[in-house]
Design an enzyme around this catalytic site. Structure first.
Site, PDB file in Angstrom:
ATOM      1  N   TYR A 252       0.838  -1.199   0.000  1.00 58.48           N
ATOM      2  CA  TYR A 252       0.000   0.000   0.000  1.00 58.48           C
ATOM      3  C   TYR A 252       0.871   1.247   0.000  1.00 58.48           C
ATOM      4  CZ  TYR A 252      -3.155   3.612   1.749  1.00 58.48           C
ATOM      5  OH  TYR A 252      -3.865   4.780   1.907  1.00 58.48           O
TER       6      TYR A 252
ATOM      7  N   GLU B 126     -11.356   6.561   5.115  1.00 55.93           N
ATOM      8  CA  GLU B 126     -10.692   7.379   6.138  1.00 55.93           C
ATOM      9  C   GLU B 126     -11.662   7.684   7.275  1.00 55.93           C
ATOM     10  OE1 GLU B 126      -7.621   7.883   6.384  1.00 55.93           O
ATOM     11  OE2 GLU B 126      -6.795   7.672   4.365  1.00 55.93           O
TER      12      GLU B 126
ATOM     13  N   TRP C 175      -5.224   2.323  10.322  1.00 52.90           N
ATOM     14  CA  TRP C 175      -5.472   2.164   8.897  1.00 52.90           C
ATOM     15  C   TRP C 175      -5.284   0.719   8.464  1.00 52.90           C
ATOM     16  CZ3 TRP C 175      -8.112   3.894   5.161  1.00 52.90           C
ATOM     17  CH2 TRP C 175      -7.849   3.494   3.848  1.00 52.90           C
TER      18      TRP C 175
END
Length: 224
Positions: free
Chosen positions: A40, A62, A70
């Site tokens: 990522y 988000e 995350w």
């Protein structure tokens, strides 16, 4: 900023914030040496995005991250895509209370009623934004910070202060005025980082220069 909590046994350099991978390359610390997180970091985080569907997905995820890491969201992303019609906001805008209840039973996502309802609400607001600006991309990119308002150098110490900025605060305020939810200034800045509106890869990170070149070549969308 992406999740700063330790994600693996790999350790960052305490001065530079860089972490050397098995391939010998140095990267921002926060992926922690985890393969999916490093992927990522290398291929998504900070690369400029102008596709509306992806922008909608990013800002919704988000919002789901709020209070979580995350990495948790990243590992459930396919589940989120399945639950929310691949974040095609035209479809999500049509979701009903039955869809909310379906999502609340879905172990593949974060089962938080207000965040689920927020995603549906924000899809409806996204349609309004697209009607006004021609695209979500044109709206979001209009908040890109001017170069003179950016730090001269993104070193480790500076990166750790970038929880929110004047631009993310302004964007957050405008989104809220337009009826969006779960779009606080910190959430919005994380969105700006992830979609490439800013390049917050550290000095010395193997991705920083490539992303800066991509940003230089990127044609900013404008209101149509």
């Amino acid at each position: 900023m992406a999740d700063e909590k330790p994600a693996a046994k790999a350790e960052r350099d305490p001065d530079t914030g860089l972490l050397r991978g098995n391939d010998g390359k140095e990267r921002c610390w926060w992926h922690g040496g985890l393969e999916d997180y490093q992927q990522y970091h290398d291929t998504e985080w900070g690369w400029p995005v102008d596709e509306d569907r992806r922008l909608f997905e990013k800002i919704c995820l988000e919002g789901f991250q709020s209070g979580l890491s995350w990495l948790t969201i990243l590992r459930k992303r396919e589940g989120f895509r399945a639950a929310f019609a691949n974040f095609e906001f035209e479809q999500v805008a049509k979701f009903t209370e039955a869809d909310v209840e379906r999502c609340l039973q879905d172990a593949g996502i974060v089962r938080h009623r207000k965040k689920i309802e927020s995603t549906i609400n924000n899809a409806r607001r996204a349609l309004e934004l697209r009607d006004e600006f021609g695209s979500l991309a044109a709206y979001f990119w209009s908040y890109e910070p001017k170069p003179e308002n950016r730090p001269e150098k993104i070193d480790f110490a500076t990166a750790r202060t970038l929880g929110k900025t004047a631009e993310s605060t302004a964007l957050s305020k405008d989104l809220k005025k337009r009826g969006w939810s779960f779009v606080g200034p910190t959430t919005v800045y994380a969105f700006m980082q992830s979609m490439g509106m800013v390049n917050d890869h550290l000095e010395g990170c193997c991705c920083r220069d490539d992303i800066e070149a991509a940003r230089d070549a990127f044609k900013r969308p404008v209101k149509g």
